[in-house]
Design a protein around this motif. Structure first.
Motif, short mmCIF file in Angstrom:
data_model
loop_
_atom_site.label_atom_id
_atom_site.label_comp_id
_atom_site.label_asym_id
_atom_site.label_seq_id
_atom_site.Cartn_x
_atom_site.Cartn_y
_atom_site.Cartn_z
N LYS A 151 0.86 -1.19 0.00
CA LYS A 151 0.00 0.00 0.00
C LYS A 151 0.88 1.22 0.00
O LYS A 151 1.78 1.36 0.84
CB LYS A 151 -0.90 0.04 1.24
CG LYS A 151 -1.98 -0.99 1.25
CD LYS A 151 -2.88 -0.83 2.48
CE LYS A 151 -3.91 -1.94 2.50
NZ LYS A 151 -4.73 -1.91 3.70
N GLY A 152 0.63 2.13 -0.93
CA GLY A 152 1.38 3.38 -0.97
C GLY A 152 2.88 3.17 -1.07
O GLY A 152 3.64 3.93 -0.47
N GLY A 153 3.31 2.14 -1.78
CA GLY A 153 4.73 1.90 -1.95
C GLY A 153 5.42 1.22 -0.78
O GLY A 153 6.65 1.16 -0.74
N LYS A 154 4.65 0.70 0.19
CA LYS A 154 5.24 0.01 1.35
C LYS A 154 4.62 -1.38 1.49
O LYS A 154 3.42 -1.55 1.27
CB LYS A 154 4.98 0.78 2.64
CG LYS A 154 5.73 2.11 2.72
CD LYS A 154 5.59 2.72 4.08
CE LYS A 154 6.50 1.95 4.99
NZ LYS A 154 6.72 2.52 6.30
N ILE A 155 5.44 -2.35 1.90
CA ILE A 155 4.93 -3.68 2.21
C ILE A 155 4.18 -3.58 3.53
O ILE A 155 4.76 -3.20 4.55
CB ILE A 155 6.07 -4.70 2.33
CG1 ILE A 155 6.89 -4.78 1.04
CG2 ILE A 155 5.52 -6.08 2.70
CD1 ILE A 155 8.17 -5.59 1.16
N THR A 156 2.89 -3.88 3.50
CA THR A 156 2.08 -3.74 4.72
C THR A 156 1.63 -5.07 5.31
O THR A 156 1.26 -5.11 6.49
CB THR A 156 0.83 -2.87 4.45
OG1 THR A 156 0.07 -3.48 3.40
CG2 THR A 156 1.24 -1.45 4.06
N ASP A 157 1.66 -6.15 4.52
CA ASP A 157 1.25 -7.44 5.05
C ASP A 157 1.83 -8.56 4.20
O ASP A 157 2.03 -8.39 3.00
CB ASP A 157 -0.28 -7.56 5.08
CG ASP A 157 -0.77 -8.72 5.95
OD1 ASP A 157 0.00 -9.20 6.81
OD2 ASP A 157 -1.92 -9.15 5.76
N ILE A 158 2.10 -9.68 4.85
CA ILE A 158 2.56 -10.88 4.17
C ILE A 158 1.83 -12.05 4.81
O ILE A 158 1.86 -12.21 6.02
CB ILE A 158 4.09 -11.08 4.32
CG1 ILE A 158 4.85 -9.86 3.85
CG2 ILE A 158 4.54 -12.34 3.56
CD1 ILE A 158 6.27 -9.79 4.34
N LYS A 159 1.14 -12.83 3.99
CA LYS A 159 0.39 -13.97 4.50
C LYS A 159 0.96 -15.25 3.89
O LYS A 159 1.12 -15.34 2.68
CB LYS A 159 -1.08 -13.86 4.12
CG LYS A 159 -1.81 -12.72 4.78
CD LYS A 159 -3.29 -12.88 4.61
CE LYS A 159 -4.08 -11.72 5.15
NZ LYS A 159 -3.86 -11.35 6.50
#
Length: 154
Positions: free
Chosen positions: A53-61
């Motif tokens: 989101k917005g150029g950032k890694i926010t979640d990894i599942k």
């Protein structure tokens, strides 16, 4: 004497059955969700889905973790949360291998890098992780962590 079966680990190609498991990228506004390749090792497959989101890694599942045997499940379940936190803090798939979880760590990083590549995500410092599975010679330490010993110690 225990002799592990000879298996060459590989990244599943898009022509394999893995393609039906959602090797895709979806975008909505500034959010991208990408599914990495399923990375195959003798202990089982590893596959992750990343949200950016917005150029950032926010979640990894994790979608798949090595689970060919009870010890693999225990090692993977212990390592995956740490690997996730490391990737989120570094904003990269170039994460350190967990002690005693070398195969899980390297296959997690490979699937994550695959997902980041599909999403067109570039790490600020340019670091990347290999997108190939660990080699047989690197697999000797898989079961040696956490003080369990056993037939997989190298």
């Amino acid at each position: 004497m225990f002799k592990p079966r000879e298996v060459t680990p590989s990244v599943a190609s898009s022509s394999s059955s893995t393609a039906s498991q959602g090797s895709t990228v979806s975008k909505s506004g500034s959010t991208s969700i990408a599914t990495g390749a399923a990375v195959s090792t003798r202990f089982g497959n590893t596959q992750v889905r990343v949200t950016i989101k917005g150029g950032k890694i926010t979640d990894i599942k994790p979608l798949q973790i090595p689970s060919n045997e009870p010890q693999s499940v225990q090692i993977s379940n212990g390592a995956v949360p740490t690997l996730r936190e490391s990737a989120l803090s570094k904003q990269s798939a170039a994460i350190d291998s967990g002690s005693g979880a070398t195969i899980t760590s390297k296959s997690y990083a490979a699937s994550l890098q695959s997902a980041l590549d599909k999403a067109g995500f570039t790490v600020a410092d340019g670091s990347t992780a290999p997108t190939t599975a660990p080699t047989e010679s690197e697999e000797h330490g898989h079961g040696g962590g956490f003080g369990h010993g056993g037939p997989f110690e190298g």
